[in-house]
Structures are given as C-alpha cells and as structure tokens.
Design a protein around this motif. Structure first.
Motif, mmCIF file in Angstrom:
data_model
loop_
_atom_site.group_PDB
_atom_site.id
_atom_site.type_symbol
_atom_site.label_atom_id
_atom_site.label_comp_id
_atom_site.label_asym_id
_atom_site.label_seq_id
_atom_site.Cartn_x
_atom_site.Cartn_y
_atom_site.Cartn_z
ATOM 1 N N MET A 212 3.376 15.386 22.241
ATOM 2 C CA MET A 212 2.870 14.374 21.323
ATOM 3 C C MET A 212 1.907 13.477 22.106
ATOM 4 N N VAL A 213 0.656 13.470 21.678
ATOM 5 C CA VAL A 213 -0.382 12.703 22.370
ATOM 6 C C VAL A 213 -0.434 11.301 21.788
ATOM 7 N N LYS A 214 -0.244 10.315 22.662
ATOM 8 C CA LYS A 214 -0.276 8.913 22.246
ATOM 9 C C LYS A 214 -0.547 8.063 23.482
ATOM 10 N N PRO A 215 -0.991 6.826 23.315
ATOM 11 C CA PRO A 215 -1.205 5.964 24.480
ATOM 12 C C PRO A 215 0.064 5.868 25.328
ATOM 13 N N LEU A 216 -0.101 5.984 26.643
ATOM 14 C CA LEU A 216 1.044 5.919 27.550
ATOM 15 C C LEU A 216 1.679 4.541 27.495
ATOM 16 N N GLU A 217 3.017 4.522 27.498
ATOM 17 C CA GLU A 217 3.735 3.253 27.312
ATOM 18 C C GLU A 217 3.420 2.247 28.413
ATOM 19 N N GLU A 218 3.100 2.752 29.626
ATOM 20 C CA GLU A 218 2.780 1.837 30.716
ATOM 21 C C GLU A 218 1.448 1.118 30.516
ATOM 22 N N LEU A 219 0.620 1.647 29.598
ATOM 23 C CA LEU A 219 -0.726 1.111 29.427
ATOM 24 C C LEU A 219 -0.900 0.314 28.133
ATOM 25 N N VAL A 220 0.203 0.049 27.452
ATOM 26 C CA VAL A 220 0.124 -0.764 26.236
ATOM 27 C C VAL A 220 0.964 -2.027 26.427
ATOM 28 N N SER A 221 0.606 -3.035 25.691
ATOM 29 C CA SER A 221 1.309 -4.315 25.787
ATOM 30 C C SER A 221 1.077 -5.076 24.491
ATOM 31 N N GLU A 222 1.655 -6.263 24.417
ATOM 32 C CA GLU A 222 1.439 -7.097 23.236
ATOM 33 C C GLU A 222 -0.025 -7.497 23.134
ATOM 34 N N GLU A 223 -0.654 -7.715 24.289
ATOM 35 C CA GLU A 223 -2.064 -8.094 24.310
ATOM 36 C C GLU A 223 -2.975 -6.883 24.089
ATOM 37 N N ASP A 224 -2.498 -5.700 24.454
ATOM 38 C CA ASP A 224 -3.297 -4.468 24.323
ATOM 39 C C ASP A 224 -2.434 -3.391 23.661
ATOM 40 N N PRO A 225 -2.210 -3.506 22.356
ATOM 41 C CA PRO A 225 -1.319 -2.567 21.651
ATOM 42 C C PRO A 225 -1.934 -1.164 21.564
#
Length: 262
Positions: A212-225
């Motif tokens: 499943m291709v999706k943004p990696l969890e380490e690279l997302v945040s509240e500021e950068d969802p």
C-alpha cells in the motif's frame, strides 16, 4: 519480426514485445521489449478492487539472438544494485534509515524496458513517447548518442544531452508519495528524429504487488499531514497496464487521483 511476434505481449500479459504503446491514450512512435528483473512475479489478476485473485507473469524470452536473455539479465542485475543503492541514499536524505524501504521490494515487480524509436519522416507531428511521469520509485535510464529525451523545467521542454559516461535518474511517483512530496516526480517525454533511429534502456524500480503506497509515517505530522490517500500498487499497476496497451475511453489512473484536497 517473427522473433518479436513470438515474444509479443498482450492486454493480460504486460511483459514482452509491443509496438502499440500508448501514453495518455495517444499512440507512441516506438517499439519496446519489457522484461521483469525476477523473470516471474505475482500481480493482481484484475484491477477490480474486490478481486483478490493473483496471477503469475513470466518473461517471454525470444530464442534469437541466442545471447539476448543472458545479456539482458546480467545488465538488469547491475542496474538493480545501482537502483537499490540510490534508494538507500534517498532514504538517508529524508532522515530515514538507509534500509527503510527495502522490505517493500521483497517480491518486487520491477522491470526493464528496451525502447527503439525508428526514424519518423514527420517528426514534428508525433512523439516517441508522450509527456508523462514515471509511476515507479525511480528510473535508471541509459540512452544512446542520438538524443531525444526532454524534461519539463519552468514550463519549458529542456533536452537532456546524451552523455556516454552517465546514466539518467528519474524520480518517480511512488517516491513523491512516500516522501510526502519532499521529492517530486519528473515530467518528461521523448521526441523522435527524422533521420536516425534511437535506443534507450530503462529500469523501473517498483515494489511488491501487495504494497500500500502512502506517505511514510515518519514524514508526516500535524503541521505536514499526508498529501495522498493510500493506494495498492498491484491494483494501480493492473489498471495502468491496460491503458498502456491500447487506447481507453477514460484517462489512465494517476497519483493525483489519490491527492488529498487542500
């Protein structure tokens, strides 16, 4: 041509020889031979999201030239080593462990494509390959000295001058999604020559069918969802394969179909 026809692909089997490639529903001026790095792999039997059936696809190697298979496989393994090394460097550049993505490629669907662009007497009226972005993680491209690759930069098409000492690396859509757009896939096309034929060879590094291709969890945040919704690579590939094979009545699937609205 008899050898080519013996190894010809069809709408169901996406590897082998093909001379009717379409990019964004427009016929390309080229012929190709696609082959898997692993010689056979599993992909979804149907693009239908409710269908769980898998099928095995296998490289249809021609009998002649006699060394064709050996040379192709040797080249593929060397390019695979380079592609995985580049993937490791990209991970490090994102602040991730170098091997962060390796597990996604344990049953990879990566493949190589040999492109042949014949001379075209009306080269201003067609393209060897229409404008597009690669759907993979990254592409490793070798091209001959004729030239024809162009990259979109600041709204203009810029020729990529052939360099016999260099390989061209394209960042693909999967890298764009996994990095949450820290990397952007490169839009490019191939123009044709009115007098000379052109060859190029590309490796497309793509993961296992079940990923499943999706943004990696380490690279997302509240500021950068997350900027993309998850999509299954195998189903995406199965859908795109049909639109590459022949013209469809609808646009082929793209990662912007999964882009989260601003």
């Amino acid at each position: 041509m008899d050898e080519k026809k013996a190894a010809k692909r069809d709408e169901v089997n996406p590897v082998g020889y093909h001379d009717g490639e379409h990019t964004k529903n427009v016929r390309d001026w080229k012929e190709v031979y696609d082959f898997l790095i692993d010689d056979s792999t599993l992909i979804p039997a149907s693009p239908d999201p409710d269908c769980q059936e898998l099928r095995t696809i296998t490289n249809p190697w021609p009998e002649n030239p006699s060394q064709f298979r050996v040379v192709c496989q040797e080249y593929a393994r060397e390019m695979e080593k380079l592609a995985f090394k580049l993937m490791e460097i990209i991970c490090l550049s994102l602040g991730l462990p170098g091997g962060r993505l390796k597990g996604y490629f344990e049953e990879q669907t990566s493949f190589l494509r040999i492109n042949h662009y014949p001379p075209c007497p009306f080269s201003d009226l067609t393209l060897g390959c229409g404008r597009h972005k690669d759907f993979d993680f990254l592409t490793v491209l070798a091209q001959d000295d004729v030239g024809g690759l162009e990259v979109k930069r600041n709204g203009k098409w810029v020729p990529v001058k052939p360099d016999p000492t260099a390989l061209i690396i394209n960042v693909g859509d999967i890298c764009q999604v996994w990095s949450n757009e820290r990397y952007k896939s490169a839009e490019h096309r191939a123009v044709v020559n009115g007098e000379k034929e052109r060859y190029s060879i590309a490796l497309f590094l793509v993961p296992s069918h079940h990923v499943m291709v999706k943004p990696l969890e380490e690279l997302v945040s509240e500021e950068d969802p997350p900027k993309y919704l998850p999509y299954n690579w195998g189903k995406f590939y199965a859908t795109r394969n049909r639109s590459d094979y022949k013209k469809q009545n609808v646009d082929n699937i793209q990662i912007h179909d999964f882009r989260v609205p601003n």
